[in-house]
Design a protein around this motif. Sequence first.
Motif, short mmCIF file in Angstrom:
data_model
loop_
_atom_site.label_atom_id
_atom_site.label_comp_id
_atom_site.label_asym_id
_atom_site.label_seq_id
_atom_site.Cartn_x
_atom_site.Cartn_y
_atom_site.Cartn_z
N ILE A 133 0.85 -1.19 0.00
CA ILE A 133 0.00 0.00 0.00
C ILE A 133 0.88 1.24 0.00
O ILE A 133 1.82 1.36 0.81
CB ILE A 133 -0.92 0.01 1.23
N PHE A 134 0.58 2.16 -0.91
CA PHE A 134 1.34 3.40 -1.00
C PHE A 134 0.64 4.46 -0.15
O PHE A 134 -0.49 4.85 -0.43
CB PHE A 134 1.42 3.85 -2.45
N ALA A 158 2.69 -4.71 2.83
CA ALA A 158 3.84 -3.83 3.05
C ALA A 158 3.36 -2.39 2.90
O ALA A 158 2.41 -2.10 2.17
CB ALA A 158 4.93 -4.14 2.03
N LEU A 159 4.00 -1.49 3.61
CA LEU A 159 3.61 -0.08 3.62
C LEU A 159 4.75 0.76 3.05
O LEU A 159 5.91 0.56 3.38
CB LEU A 159 3.32 0.38 5.05
N ASN A 183 10.69 -5.32 10.15
CA ASN A 183 11.73 -5.15 9.15
C ASN A 183 11.33 -4.04 8.19
O ASN A 183 10.15 -3.86 7.88
CB ASN A 183 11.94 -6.44 8.37
N ALA A 184 12.32 -3.30 7.73
CA ALA A 184 12.04 -2.16 6.85
C ALA A 184 13.25 -1.87 5.98
O ALA A 184 14.35 -2.39 6.22
CB ALA A 184 11.67 -0.93 7.68
N GLU A 223 7.53 -3.82 6.31
CA GLU A 223 6.78 -5.06 6.13
C GLU A 223 5.41 -4.96 6.80
O GLU A 223 5.22 -4.22 7.76
CB GLU A 223 7.55 -6.25 6.68
N GLY A 224 4.45 -5.72 6.26
CA GLY A 224 3.10 -5.71 6.81
C GLY A 224 3.02 -6.41 8.15
O GLY A 224 3.96 -7.08 8.59
N ALA A 225 1.88 -6.24 8.81
CA ALA A 225 1.67 -6.88 10.11
C ALA A 225 1.70 -8.40 9.95
O ALA A 225 1.16 -8.94 8.98
CB ALA A 225 0.34 -6.44 10.70
#
Length: 276
Positions: A133-134, A158-159, A183-184, A223-225
Amino acid sequence: MSEYGRLSIVGTPIGNLGDFSPRGVETLQNADYIAAEDTRVTMGLLTRFNIKKPLLSYYKPKEQEKSERIIELLLEGSNVALVSDAGMPCISDPGAVLVKKCAERGIAVEVIPGCNAAVAAVAASGLEAARWIFEGFLPVPKKERAERLDEIKNLPHALVFYEAPHKIKQTLCDLFASLGERNAALCRELTKLHEEIIRGSLGELARYYDEIEPRGEFVIVVEGAQGKPAEFSTEQAVELAKQLVDGGEKLSDACREAAKITGIPKREIYAALSDK
């Protein structure tokens, strides 16, 4: 056949001019006018490719007003190319208002794809991002920012965020506080000479610029939940509270927020920070 002109949405390089597509160059060469977010920036691009066309100023605060003039030109039969300073128009840049008005009036719109920092960052992140998602730029007001992060923190996608250098430290701190130890990837100056991609946990990234002055434009991919809530150590909870304090929170409020996120008792966090 319509006698109207055509609006061409042209993606431009986000740094390296070698990424400008032949079709993008050709479209600008054939346009009657070029609508630009910042005419000074676009003039540099046109000079590099030896393109000489009349420039129209088209930027966010004046989108409604500027779009009407462009619509007039299109209705008269002129072809207009729309560019932003870098990347794709309409994606965190001006353009959506103009495209909507063209659709309402039956004016043809074409897209000449080009570079996009969000897509490039997702590809380089090394994170699972089949779905992402942007979010673009987060709201600046503290309350609105907290509400936005609360809306998205449990999404499995992922964000992706954009950020400017003078706000990156605070934004990384806010992401860590809201999303926890995920993680990012921090992507800086993509495609440019000093391109840098830093991968790690949000906590690590939030500390990265403690002693380094941030420069350039940033894309953050997180990273997403995950399926189950993350487990936090007392050390991580203390570090989170410290980051909140560094970001301007009162010690008591920071400890309370860290306790809420991590599940570590507030008194433990407070005691650990008070001993430092």
